[in-house]
Design a protein around this motif. Structure first.
Motif, PDB file in Angstrom:
ATOM      1  N   UNK A  87      48.460  41.680 -31.646  1.00  0.00           N
ATOM      2  CA  UNK A  87      49.866  41.838 -32.374  1.00  0.00           C
ATOM      3  C   UNK A  87      51.089  41.191 -31.949  1.00  0.00           C
ATOM      4  N   UNK A  88      51.250  41.299 -30.669  1.00  0.00           N
ATOM      5  CA  UNK A  88      52.321  40.609 -30.313  1.00  0.00           C
ATOM      6  C   UNK A  88      52.604  39.182 -30.200  1.00  0.00           C
ATOM      7  N   UNK A  89      51.184  38.485 -30.263  1.00  0.00           N
ATOM      8  CA  UNK A  89      51.224  36.956 -30.540  1.00  0.00           C
ATOM      9  C   UNK A  89      51.390  36.781 -32.073  1.00  0.00           C
ATOM     10  N   UNK A  90      50.696  37.499 -32.799  1.00  0.00           N
ATOM     11  CA  UNK A  90      50.780  37.223 -34.228  1.00  0.00           C
ATOM     12  C   UNK A  90      51.991  37.503 -35.220  1.00  0.00           C
ATOM     13  N   UNK A  91      52.773  38.894 -34.666  1.00  0.00           N
ATOM     14  CA  UNK A  91      53.735  39.362 -35.324  1.00  0.00           C
ATOM     15  C   UNK A  91      54.978  38.260 -35.473  1.00  0.00           C
ATOM     16  N   UNK A  92      55.125  37.670 -34.397  1.00  0.00           N
ATOM     17  CA  UNK A  92      56.242  36.703 -34.312  1.00  0.00           C
ATOM     18  C   UNK A  92      56.044  35.627 -35.150  1.00  0.00           C
ATOM     19  N   UNK A  93      54.724  35.011 -35.076  1.00  0.00           N
ATOM     20  CA  UNK A  93      54.537  33.849 -35.828  1.00  0.00           C
ATOM     21  C   UNK A  93      54.417  34.038 -37.480  1.00  0.00           C
ATOM     22  N   UNK A 127      57.961  33.948 -38.362  1.00  0.00           N
ATOM     23  CA  UNK A 127      58.575  32.582 -38.659  1.00  0.00           C
ATOM     24  C   UNK A 127      57.967  31.961 -39.760  1.00  0.00           C
ATOM     25  N   UNK A 128      56.777  32.299 -40.136  1.00  0.00           N
ATOM     26  CA  UNK A 128      56.189  31.693 -41.316  1.00  0.00           C
ATOM     27  C   UNK A 128      56.985  32.303 -42.592  1.00  0.00           C
ATOM     28  N   UNK A 129      57.018  33.650 -42.484  1.00  0.00           N
ATOM     29  CA  UNK A 129      57.741  34.331 -43.571  1.00  0.00           C
ATOM     30  C   UNK A 129      59.032  33.757 -43.949  1.00  0.00           C
ATOM     31  N   UNK A 130      59.734  33.313 -42.852  1.00  0.00           N
ATOM     32  CA  UNK A 130      61.079  32.792 -43.037  1.00  0.00           C
ATOM     33  C   UNK A 130      61.108  31.620 -43.633  1.00  0.00           C
ATOM     34  N   UNK A 131      60.256  30.720 -43.029  1.00  0.00           N
ATOM     35  CA  UNK A 131      59.943  29.193 -43.418  1.00  0.00           C
ATOM     36  C   UNK A 131      59.436  29.477 -45.192  1.00  0.00           C
ATOM     37  N   UNK A 132      58.818  30.381 -45.471  1.00  0.00           N
ATOM     38  CA  UNK A 132      58.264  30.686 -47.050  1.00  0.00           C
ATOM     39  C   UNK A 132      59.465  30.987 -47.904  1.00  0.00           C
ATOM     40  N   UNK A 166      51.353  22.420 -53.654  1.00  0.00           N
ATOM     41  CA  UNK A 166      50.674  21.788 -52.511  1.00  0.00           C
ATOM     42  C   UNK A 166      51.134  22.605 -51.587  1.00  0.00           C
ATOM     43  N   UNK A 167      52.352  22.849 -51.738  1.00  0.00           N
ATOM     44  CA  UNK A 167      53.136  23.912 -50.498  1.00  0.00           C
ATOM     45  C   UNK A 167      52.587  24.988 -50.503  1.00  0.00           C
ATOM     46  N   UNK A 168      52.528  25.933 -51.645  1.00  0.00           N
ATOM     47  CA  UNK A 168      51.866  27.043 -51.796  1.00  0.00           C
ATOM     48  C   UNK A 168      50.309  27.134 -51.082  1.00  0.00           C
ATOM     49  N   UNK A 169      49.579  26.231 -51.541  1.00  0.00           N
ATOM     50  CA  UNK A 169      48.283  26.198 -50.933  1.00  0.00           C
ATOM     51  C   UNK A 169      48.258  26.106 -49.435  1.00  0.00           C
ATOM     52  N   UNK A 170      49.190  25.230 -48.909  1.00  0.00           N
ATOM     53  CA  UNK A 170      49.189  25.003 -47.480  1.00  0.00           C
ATOM     54  C   UNK A 170      49.694  26.377 -46.748  1.00  0.00           C
ATOM     55  N   UNK A 171      50.890  26.544 -47.361  1.00  0.00           N
ATOM     56  CA  UNK A 171      51.468  27.902 -46.664  1.00  0.00           C
ATOM     57  C   UNK A 171      50.240  29.020 -46.685  1.00  0.00           C
ATOM     58  N   UNK A 172      49.763  29.237 -47.680  1.00  0.00           N
ATOM     59  CA  UNK A 172      48.630  30.498 -47.825  1.00  0.00           C
ATOM     60  C   UNK A 172      47.764  30.201 -46.810  1.00  0.00           C
ATOM     61  N   UNK A 173      47.327  29.051 -46.489  1.00  0.00           N
ATOM     62  CA  UNK A 173      46.014  28.823 -45.500  1.00  0.00           C
ATOM     63  C   UNK A 173      46.634  29.087 -44.160  1.00  0.00           C
ATOM     64  N   UNK A 174      48.020  28.648 -43.746  1.00  0.00           N
ATOM     65  CA  UNK A 174      48.840  29.082 -42.672  1.00  0.00           C
ATOM     66  C   UNK A 174      48.694  30.524 -42.447  1.00  0.00           C
ATOM     67  N   UNK A 175      49.107  31.079 -43.531  1.00  0.00           N
ATOM     68  CA  UNK A 175      49.476  32.696 -43.456  1.00  0.00           C
ATOM     69  C   UNK A 175      48.119  33.195 -42.946  1.00  0.00           C
ATOM     70  N   UNK A 176      47.093  32.837 -43.721  1.00  0.00           N
ATOM     71  CA  UNK A 176      45.753  33.708 -43.183  1.00  0.00           C
ATOM     72  C   UNK A 176      45.425  33.116 -41.839  1.00  0.00           C
ATOM     73  N   UNK A 177      45.684  32.160 -41.350  1.00  0.00           N
ATOM     74  CA  UNK A 177      45.273  31.827 -39.934  1.00  0.00           C
ATOM     75  C   UNK A 177      46.195  32.768 -39.085  1.00  0.00           C
TER      76      UNK A 177
END
Length: 251
Positions: free
Chosen positions: A7-13, A16-21, A39-50
């Motif tokens: 959680x400590x690793x994923x939460x900050x990431x 940051x990803x939510x802020x970028x979105x 294209x941005x929505x697809x890429x961002x969604x894939x990043x969110x899942x990772x």
């Protein structure tokens, strides 16, 4: 201990990803054409899942061009983003989601249509919005259960929003979201009951070996082809085919 570390690793990431979105949706989307936004929505969604530690595997043949309605079972708030990994999709969702902190704003920014339950004219308004999306060759996502389940079965389906694709003769494609953890079917990631969004996010980010299969099943019809069935019969066909997929790996 390991859950806290994950959680400590994923939460900050995730933050940051939510802020970028948020920044991208607010500042860039108004300047971009639809193809670039998709294209941005697809890429961002894939990043969110990772970032959330969710592995997504696509099976079957999703309809990726032209107007289509994807009809899926509903397990969690991440379902929207899981399907957006395949194709930018405008979803129909209950209006309460719009009020969720951050997530609600992002869900709205990817083209979600919110429906106010109990409002007399809500279905008519949403149906008109769906038909307009179809005229622009959009993909519309529908969770006809109306609420989430544990993902091991499927509730009865509401049929009213099957009318727009029937009227426009747009393909209706069932989609089964199969959640697994540690190599077995699991309802652990489901956002159900009295669980809060914050609690569900904690559970998701601190878990490991989470896998979701997106199984695209045979569409009920092709573009321009009418469906010779009632909405009730369509709902029964879709529910049966999705439940079949959900039950496959249950031991």
């Amino acid at each position: 201990m390991f859950r806290f570390i994950r959680f400590g690793i994923r939460a900050p990431a995730l933050i940051l990803l939510l802020a970028f979105g948020i920044c991208t949706s607010f500042l860039l989307f108004p300047l971009l054409k639809q193809a670039a936004r998709d294209s941005i929505i697809r890429y961002w969604s894939c990043c969110l899942m990772k970032v959330c530690g969710v592995r997504v595997i696509v099976e079957g043949q999703p309809i990726l061009k032209g107007a289509v309605m994807w009809v899926a079972n509903h397990v969690s708030w991440i379902d929207i983003f899981i399907l957006n990994c395949c194709r930018s999709t405008s979803f129909i969702a209950k209006s309460e989601i719009r009020k969720w902190p951050v997530i609600g704003w992002l869900v709205a920014s990817v083209g979600t249509i919110f429906i106010e339950r109990g409002q007399r004219h809500a279905i008519s308004r949403v149906s008109k919005s769906i038909l307009e999306l179809f005229r622009h060759d959009a993909c519309v996502g529908l969770f006809p259960e109306g609420t989430t389940s544990d993902g091991l079965d499927m509730r009865s389906l509401h049929t009213s929003l099957f009318e727009p694709p029937l009227r426009a003769m747009v393909p209706i494609q069932p989609v089964a979201l199969v959640f697994m953890q540690h190599g077995k079917r699991s309802g652990a990631m489901a956002f159900v009951g009295e669980q809060t969004l914050v609690n569900n996010i904690w559970h998701l980010l601190s878990s490991r070996d989470v896998l979701v299969y997106i199984r695209f099943l045979e569409p009920l019809n092709q573009a321009g082809e009418p469906v010779e069935a009632t909405r009730t019969e369509i709902a029964a066909t879709i529910r049966t085919s999705i439940i079949h997929e959900l039950k496959k790996e249950l031991s």
